[in-house]
Motif scaffolding. Structure first.
Motif, PDB file in Angstrom:
ATOM      1  N   CYS A 264      -8.342  11.920 -17.873  1.00 14.41           N
ATOM      2  CA  CYS A 264      -8.647  10.698 -17.124  1.00 14.41           C
ATOM      3  C   CYS A 264      -8.099  10.785 -15.705  1.00 14.41           C
ATOM      4  O   CYS A 264      -8.766  10.391 -14.742  1.00 14.41           O
ATOM      5  CB  CYS A 264      -8.067   9.487 -17.833  1.00 14.41           C
ATOM      6  N   GLY A 265      -6.872  11.280 -15.575  1.00 16.11           N
ATOM      7  CA  GLY A 265      -6.283  11.406 -14.249  1.00 16.11           C
ATOM      8  C   GLY A 265      -7.118  12.294 -13.349  1.00 16.11           C
ATOM      9  O   GLY A 265      -7.354  11.963 -12.173  1.00 16.11           O
ATOM     10  N   ALA A 266      -7.588  13.419 -13.896  1.00  8.91           N
ATOM     11  CA  ALA A 266      -8.424  14.328 -13.106  1.00  8.91           C
ATOM     12  C   ALA A 266      -9.763  13.690 -12.768  1.00  8.91           C
ATOM     13  O   ALA A 266     -10.263  13.812 -11.644  1.00  8.91           O
ATOM     14  CB  ALA A 266      -8.637  15.637 -13.870  1.00  8.91           C
ATOM     15  N   ALA A 267     -10.341  12.976 -13.727  1.00 13.85           N
ATOM     16  CA  ALA A 267     -11.636  12.336 -13.489  1.00 13.85           C
ATOM     17  C   ALA A 267     -11.526  11.263 -12.415  1.00 13.85           C
ATOM     18  O   ALA A 267     -12.382  11.159 -11.521  1.00 13.85           O
ATOM     19  CB  ALA A 267     -12.159  11.732 -14.785  1.00 13.85           C
ATOM     20  N   LEU A 268     -10.455  10.468 -12.482  1.00 15.30           N
ATOM     21  CA  LEU A 268     -10.312   9.352 -11.542  1.00 15.30           C
ATOM     22  C   LEU A 268      -9.918   9.815 -10.144  1.00 15.30           C
ATOM     23  O   LEU A 268     -10.037   9.058  -9.185  1.00 15.30           O
ATOM     24  CB  LEU A 268      -9.274   8.361 -12.073  1.00 15.30           C
ATOM     25  N   ALA A 269      -9.470  11.063 -10.034  1.00  7.71           N
ATOM     26  CA  ALA A 269      -9.171  11.636  -8.719  1.00  7.71           C
ATOM     27  C   ALA A 269     -10.372  12.356  -8.124  1.00  7.71           C
ATOM     28  O   ALA A 269     -10.333  12.760  -6.956  1.00  7.71           O
ATOM     29  CB  ALA A 269      -7.983  12.596  -8.827  1.00  7.71           C
TER      30      ALA A 269
END
Length: 315
Positions: A264-269
């Motif tokens: 999720c962190g990678a997707a939202l960045a």
């Protein structure tokens, strides 16, 4: 057990091949609303990072409780997730006499996915063009104006209740099984007004199907900069904003939660997802895991105060 939401749970090791099957994200509201839009955008981004299909399933009912309960009782394998607006996690326990789950016990926090402004709109047939004119009309004809929402306990329901209380007006709440059917009736004139989240409201306002009067947040929205805030339009101190969070069943292994949080962190960045969010007026979230859990605890207390002040209840 109550601390599980804020901290996550220790759990046995999991297969390094996880995920070895498709994932499922339950949206506890019908298709077409902001929750659904955000979920489908996130699902595609997670598919690219986890290497498995991510299916979005709409399970509406009881202000989001039906879909949320299905995940609270799902297998804690990290393959069944809930992406929801605040209702099931932070609001419904203050509104409903009987809850089928306990949010702080039955879910593990994964990510705050997005926050979005809320827009106050009226049907085009209503002869008002400002919040002040809307309030004046409501005071002349108490109980005659109806505002729609995506259901009891939704943020657009409580935004309407807060507006009713702070503006000192008598307007009637009409709950729907999701924001999309409420918007259909607003366009058609069956209801006169509605607070709705920016991703679903934006195309209707820009397309002229409804008339935007104001945004409900503390500041004007970049997507509709011409609209004032409700607070600067004659209801000082008014502020309401929606958010969408991803959670898993409480007993999900910690290692799986960490994989989900990282994805999720990678997707939202990712610039592409951020651009798609921005087109609908949404801001990507930055809180993961326990940080998101603490945010939900704060939101639960805040919305509890709003519900108590408004006197709102759900059957």
């Amino acid at each position: 057990m109550a601390a599980a939401f804020a901290t996550g749970l220790a759990a046995p090791a999991f297969s390094q091949a996880w995920p070895d099957r498709p994932l499922r994200i339950v949206v506890p509201f019908p298709p077409g609303g902001s929750n659904d839009i955000i979920a489908r955008q996130l699902a595609e981004a997670l598919r690219e990072r986890l290497g498995q299909p991510v299916i979005v399933e709409n399970r509406a009912g009881a202000g989001g409780n039906v879909g949320a309960d299905s995940i609270a009782k799902a297998s804690p394998d990290g393959l069944s997730l809930l992406l929801t607006a605040p209702g099931p996690l932070a609001i419904n326990e203050h509104l409903f006499r009987n809850m089928p789950f306990v949010p702080q016990r039955d879910f593990a926090p994964v990510a705050l996915v997005a926050s979005v402004p809320i827009v106050l709109m009226v049907t085009n047939g209503l002869a008002v063009r400002s919040v002040a004119e809307l309030v004046a009309l409501a005071k002349r004809d108490p109980g005659k104006l109806a505002f729609g929402s995506s259901g009891n306990g939704s943020t657009n329901h409580l935004a309407g209740e807060l507006f009713k209380s702070m503006a000192g007006i008598d307007i009637v709440h009409v709950p729907y099984r999701g924001a999309a059917p409420a918007m259909t009736d607003l366009v058609g004139g069956q209801i006169q007004m509605m607070f709705d989240n920016m991703p679903a409201a934006l195309p209707q306002v820009r397309g002229g199907q409804v008339r935007g009067l104001a945004v409900a947040g503390a500041a004007r929205a970049e997507a509709l900069p011409e609209l004032p805030t409700v607070a600067e339009s004659g209801v000082p101190g008014f502020a309401a904003e929606a958010w969408f969070g991803l959670v898993a069943p409480a007993a999900t292994p910690e290692a799986v939660l960490q994989r989900l949080q990282a994805a999720c962190g990678a997707a939202l960045a990712d610039a592409g997802l951020r651009a798609r969010f921005a087109q609908g007026g949404a801001t990507p979230g930055t809180r993961l895991g326990a940080d998101f859990g603490r945010f939900v605890v704060e939101e639960r207390a805040k919305w509890g105060r709003v519900v108590a002040a408004s006197g709102a209840q759900a059957n």
